[in-house]
Design a protein around this motif. Structure first.
Motif, mmCIF file in Angstrom:
data_model
loop_
_atom_site.group_PDB
_atom_site.id
_atom_site.type_symbol
_atom_site.label_atom_id
_atom_site.label_comp_id
_atom_site.label_asym_id
_atom_site.label_seq_id
_atom_site.Cartn_x
_atom_site.Cartn_y
_atom_site.Cartn_z
ATOM 1 N N ALA A 93 -3.854 -47.989 -19.831
ATOM 2 C CA ALA A 93 -4.668 -47.078 -19.087
ATOM 3 C C ALA A 93 -5.788 -47.194 -18.705
ATOM 4 N N GLU A 94 -6.426 -46.536 -17.856
ATOM 5 C CA GLU A 94 -7.568 -46.587 -17.099
ATOM 6 C C GLU A 94 -8.743 -47.126 -17.959
ATOM 7 N N ASP A 95 -8.901 -46.465 -19.125
ATOM 8 C CA ASP A 95 -9.891 -46.684 -20.152
ATOM 9 C C ASP A 95 -9.341 -47.489 -21.135
ATOM 10 N N GLY A 96 -8.348 -48.190 -20.996
ATOM 11 C CA GLY A 96 -7.678 -48.912 -22.129
ATOM 12 C C GLY A 96 -8.291 -50.355 -22.455
ATOM 13 N N LEU A 97 -7.950 -51.186 -23.300
ATOM 14 C CA LEU A 97 -8.186 -52.694 -23.696
ATOM 15 C C LEU A 97 -7.044 -53.379 -23.658
ATOM 16 N N PHE A 98 -6.976 -54.627 -23.360
ATOM 17 C CA PHE A 98 -6.155 -55.651 -23.461
ATOM 18 C C PHE A 98 -6.571 -56.804 -24.274
ATOM 19 N N LEU A 99 -5.906 -57.254 -25.393
ATOM 20 C CA LEU A 99 -6.337 -58.250 -26.208
ATOM 21 C C LEU A 99 -5.336 -59.512 -25.924
ATOM 22 N N LEU A 100 -5.696 -60.500 -25.391
ATOM 23 C CA LEU A 100 -4.816 -61.583 -25.005
ATOM 24 C C LEU A 100 -5.501 -62.820 -26.126
ATOM 25 N N HIS A 101 -4.374 -63.288 -26.926
ATOM 26 C CA HIS A 101 -4.680 -64.259 -27.932
ATOM 27 C C HIS A 101 -3.487 -65.404 -27.355
ATOM 28 N N THR A 102 -4.328 -66.546 -27.082
ATOM 29 C CA THR A 102 -3.349 -67.780 -26.532
ATOM 30 C C THR A 102 -4.157 -68.918 -26.904
ATOM 31 N N ILE A 103 -3.031 -70.153 -27.199
ATOM 32 C CA ILE A 103 -3.974 -71.437 -27.158
ATOM 33 C C ILE A 103 -4.197 -71.718 -25.873
ATOM 34 N N GLY A 104 -5.506 -72.661 -25.483
ATOM 35 C CA GLY A 104 -5.808 -72.888 -24.314
ATOM 36 C C GLY A 104 -6.030 -74.765 -24.228
ATOM 37 N N ARG B 202 -10.146 -81.082 -30.863
ATOM 38 C CA ARG B 202 -10.779 -79.966 -30.052
ATOM 39 C C ARG B 202 -10.253 -80.269 -28.718
ATOM 40 N N ASN B 203 -9.023 -80.854 -28.364
ATOM 41 C CA ASN B 203 -8.305 -81.170 -26.966
ATOM 42 C C ASN B 203 -7.817 -79.767 -26.800
ATOM 43 N N LEU B 204 -7.156 -78.873 -27.868
ATOM 44 C CA LEU B 204 -6.799 -77.599 -27.531
ATOM 45 C C LEU B 204 -7.662 -76.600 -28.331
ATOM 46 N N GLN B 205 -7.743 -75.446 -27.729
ATOM 47 C CA GLN B 205 -8.449 -74.223 -28.367
ATOM 48 C C GLN B 205 -7.593 -73.058 -28.672
ATOM 49 N N LEU B 206 -8.152 -72.140 -29.327
ATOM 50 C CA LEU B 206 -7.504 -70.758 -29.551
ATOM 51 C C LEU B 206 -8.458 -69.827 -29.049
ATOM 52 N N TRP B 207 -7.925 -69.191 -28.049
ATOM 53 C CA TRP B 207 -8.902 -68.016 -27.399
ATOM 54 C C TRP B 207 -8.365 -66.610 -27.608
ATOM 55 N N GLN B 208 -9.130 -65.787 -27.990
ATOM 56 C CA GLN B 208 -8.960 -64.409 -27.984
ATOM 57 C C GLN B 208 -9.733 -63.632 -26.866
ATOM 58 N N LEU B 209 -9.216 -63.255 -25.777
ATOM 59 C CA LEU B 209 -9.981 -62.392 -24.691
ATOM 60 C C LEU B 209 -9.521 -61.013 -24.796
ATOM 61 N N VAL B 210 -10.716 -60.135 -24.765
ATOM 62 C CA VAL B 210 -10.778 -58.713 -24.621
ATOM 63 C C VAL B 210 -10.651 -58.376 -23.077
ATOM 64 N N LEU B 211 -9.954 -57.780 -22.571
ATOM 65 C CA LEU B 211 -10.040 -57.487 -21.194
ATOM 66 C C LEU B 211 -10.042 -56.049 -20.679
ATOM 67 N N SER B 212 -10.677 -55.309 -19.980
ATOM 68 C CA SER B 212 -10.667 -54.076 -19.507
ATOM 69 C C SER B 212 -10.589 -53.854 -18.133
ATOM 70 N N PRO B 213 -10.069 -52.722 -17.734
ATOM 71 C CA PRO B 213 -9.673 -52.636 -15.959
ATOM 72 C C PRO B 213 -10.983 -52.530 -15.200
ATOM 73 N N HIS B 214 -11.970 -51.821 -15.847
ATOM 74 C CA HIS B 214 -12.990 -51.642 -15.060
ATOM 75 C C HIS B 214 -14.321 -51.966 -15.684
ATOM 76 N N GLY B 215 -14.607 -52.280 -16.833
ATOM 77 C CA GLY B 215 -15.581 -52.488 -17.590
ATOM 78 C C GLY B 215 -15.931 -51.450 -18.520
ATOM 79 N N VAL B 216 -16.256 -51.802 -19.779
ATOM 80 C CA VAL B 216 -16.495 -50.466 -20.720
ATOM 81 C C VAL B 216 -17.891 -49.801 -20.704
ATOM 82 N N PRO B 217 -17.845 -48.681 -20.447
ATOM 83 C CA PRO B 217 -19.156 -47.978 -19.812
ATOM 84 C C PRO B 217 -20.019 -48.201 -20.984
#
Length: 373
Positions: A248-259, A351-366
């Protein structure tokens, strides 16, 4: 005999740079039981190190301690098998994470058996890093991680949540029970799908055996935990486009990944052959290039040091369970699994590998996004 002696001296010199002795008496020292080990490792690098351990050619009292020293000192970077170059070319030219090949990791790894994962992962079948900030044991750390994901997504009753790579359904179950959301989970593992459907029975949750590229519907929130590692660099852009069209245009996406700290186009040869076929760990530039123009990065949280502790807990669980698991998990499988878990511990500890959680939004949270911790 002369060639064996030369190979032995060269390997001993490489190990000594990482403060590892052959036939030493410290826990991380290495005991060689087959003289063919030296030439094999020099010819095939990390693949041979893992395979020769599986074959019983060498042993050590502290496998994670040994591998940590080798990784920390970059020993593997000084020995490469010829096949590694071919693996990298294959990964780039053939796109092994596309089409029918994208299901390979589900069939060969996640479908090994729910009995193995139930024994290893604890009360919740969550096959990703726990959040140990205030946790004292594995079950508490995994519940804390699920709670953290829900808080970062700002879940509210009635929201519709998509879980890309839902595993055994624990995230959707937690979100539906604690936050009153409806959910759809997709996985490429038949074993996971069957378990997830049973675990989420009676909840407003649908589990599908489906490739992420086939998704074409809208959700208020999206989460993806431990799945991006199987997408492949050639598909990162397509992955984020799918997530964008489904959010959704006002939604959030959480990406949890090894990096990874470095950009690569292939996995470690031993991991690719025995554990995660077609896997590939992303680097920060690979992620940011792929999501450019599709999402705003609201938060980038690294708690990779917690993965070492998670893996230690998994090792303790599975070592205590081997005798009651089916005979198909034979001694060679156990040695393979030990090398996998210990090597993973070593990578995160170094510390050669990391664990990241990114929170992403389509347009930026107001007004801005305030990241929970």
């Amino acid at each position: 005999m002369a060639s064996t002696n030369r190979s032995r001296r060269r390997v001993q010199a490489l190990l000594a740079q990482a403060d590892v002795n052959v036939d030493g008496d410290r826990p991380w020292d290495l005991q060689v039981d087959d003289e063919r080990f030296y030439a094999r490792v020099l010819a095939q690098g990390s693949l041979a190190l893992g395979e020769s351990f599986m074959d019983g050619w060498w042993r050590t009292a502290s496998l994670d301690g040994l591998l940590h020293r080798l990784i920390h000192h970059g020993t593997g970077e000084r020995v490469h098998g010829a096949g590694e170059v071919l693996d990298a070319v294959h990964a780039w030219l053939l796109n092994p994470q596309a089409g029918r090949r994208s299901f390979a990791v589900g069939e060969r790894h996640y479908d090994l058996g729910n009995d193995l994962y139930a024994a290893m992962l604890g009360r919740r079948l969550v096959y990703s890093c726990g959040y140990w900030r205030d946790a004292a044991d594995l079950d508490a750390a995994q519940e804390a991680k699920l709670d953290l994901c829900c808080r970062k997504l700002g879940l509210q009753p009635g929201m519709r949540l998509l879980d890309i790579g839902c595993g055994w359904g624990e995230m959707l179950k937690f979100a539906a029970e604690r936050h009153g959301v409806e959910g759809v989970g997709i996985t490429i593992s038949r074993e996971q799908a069957a378990h997830a459907r049973a675990a989420c029975a009676g909840l407003p949750v649908e589990i599908r055996l489906q490739d992420y590229r086939d998704l074409r519907e809208r959700f208020d929130r999206i989460v993806s935990i431990g799945m991006f590692e199987h997408v492949g660099v050639r598909n990162y852009r397509a992955y984020f486009r799918v997530a964008r069209r489904c959010l959704a245009e006002d939604g959030l996406f959480l990406l949890h990944t090894i990096g990874s700290n470095r950009s690569r186009r292939r996995a470690d040869p031993w991991i690719a052959k025995y554990i995660f076929p077609n896997s590939m760990l992303p680097s920060p530039p690979q992620v940011t290039r792929a999501l450019e123009g599709a999402f705003v990065i609201e938060d980038w949280h690294n708690f990779g040091a917690d993965y070492d502790r998670t893996l230690q807990a998994w090792r303790d669980n599975v070592e205590a369970a081997w005798d009651r698991l089916p005979a198909r998990y034979d001694e060679r499988f156990r040695r393979m699994w030990r090398f996998y878990l210990a090597g993973s511990m070593a990578c995160f500890r170094a510390r050669n590998l990391q664990l990241w959680q990114l929170v992403l939004s389509p347009h930026g949270v107001p007004g801005g996004y305030r990241a929970p911790r």
